[in-house]
Write a protein that holds these residues in place. Structure first.
Motif, PDB file in Angstrom:
ATOM      1  N   VAL A  28      -7.381   8.438   2.855  1.00 29.22           N
ATOM      2  CA  VAL A  28      -7.562   7.446   1.799  1.00 29.22           C
ATOM      3  C   VAL A  28      -8.427   6.309   2.338  1.00 29.22           C
ATOM      4  N   GLN A  30      -9.982   2.678   1.361  1.00 28.89           N
ATOM      5  CA  GLN A  30      -9.911   1.552   0.423  1.00 28.89           C
ATOM      6  C   GLN A  30     -11.304   0.925   0.306  1.00 28.89           C
ATOM      7  N   GLY A  34     -11.789  -2.526  -4.594  1.00 21.54           N
ATOM      8  CA  GLY A  34     -10.380  -2.381  -4.933  1.00 21.54           C
ATOM      9  C   GLY A  34     -10.000  -0.961  -5.302  1.00 21.54           C
ATOM     10  N   TYR A  35     -11.004  -0.142  -5.596  1.00 17.88           N
ATOM     11  CA  TYR A  35     -10.760   1.268  -5.847  1.00 17.88           C
ATOM     12  C   TYR A  35     -10.548   1.981  -4.513  1.00 17.88           C
ATOM     13  N   GLU A  36     -10.108   3.180  -4.583  1.00 13.55           N
ATOM     14  CA  GLU A  36      -9.945   3.962  -3.360  1.00 13.55           C
ATOM     15  C   GLU A  36     -10.533   5.346  -3.541  1.00 13.55           C
ATOM     16  N   ARG A  38     -10.103   9.270  -2.142  1.00 17.91           N
ATOM     17  CA  ARG A  38      -9.188  10.177  -1.459  1.00 17.91           C
ATOM     18  C   ARG A  38      -9.845  11.530  -1.241  1.00 17.91           C
TER      19      ARG A  38
END
Length: 204
Positions: A28, A30, A34-36, A38
């Protein structure tokens, strides 16, 4: 597959009280927004188990110690029956030849790999219990086949016709190894003791 592997199963009584299951590896990131993001480097999950913590009999501990020594600790793999997931269908249901689709015929191909679906994901089954394997072609069970219990491949006597659905049902073991080179036993009486949990990890 693994070079150092013994086609022997850990005695079932030593697995009672075991814990474990499947693990995934997810990375993950970051982002500054603010989105991530994966992602995963693993196409399939990997099984881990802890055994031995419920053992109290010195005889059972001696059996596990002998099994551990024969595998030379982490060096050699072996078979493990995961009582929560050891059939092509649900644990409470009998194995049937139509449990899992393992391929489509093309008129030439005779060799098929056993596999099990987990939703949209497929897991190759490489350690089937040979005498439990059942096979069907277009819903009709067949007896003309051989099973390689060390690889999970099925060789049909005749190549299925083009488009024919090949299905199979089976029980299977998980190929694992000890994930430690040490066993710890506490003597509590002349006839009973306590063993620290012993980790196992699936090998591929």
């Amino acid at each position: 597959m693994i070079d150092s592997f013994d086609e022997v199963r850990l005695p079932a009584r030593l697995a009672f009280g075991s814990t474990g299951g499947v693990e995934r590896r997810t990375e993950v990131v970051q982002l500054a927004s603010g989105y991530e993001r994966r992602s995963t480097p693993w196409a399939f999950g990997r099984r881990r188990y802890l055994i031995g913590a419920g053992l109290r009999s010195l005889d059972d501990m001696a059996t596990l110690t002998a099994f551990f020594e024969a595998r030379q600790g982490r060096l050699r793999g072996f078979r493990f029956k995961d009582f929560a997931d050891f059939k092509s269908g649900l644990p409470s249901q009998a194995v049937t030849a139509g449990d899992q689709e393992i391929g489509l015929g093309d008129g030439v191909r005779r060799r098929f790999q056993l596999r099990k679906a987990y939703g949209a994901a497929w897991r190759e089954i490489t350690k089937p219990v040979a005498e439990t394997v059942r096979v069907a072609v277009n819903g009709v069970e067949v007896s003309g086949f051989e099973v390689d219990a060390a690889t999970g491949q099925v060789l049909l006597a005749q190549a299925p016709a083009v488009g024919a659905v090949v299905t199979a049902g089976f029980q299977f073991d998980v190929p694992v190894r000890f994930d430690t080179d040490r066993l710890d036993v506490t003597l509590e009486s002349f006839e009973a003791g306590r063993m620290a949990a012993v980790p196992l990890i699936e090998v591929r």
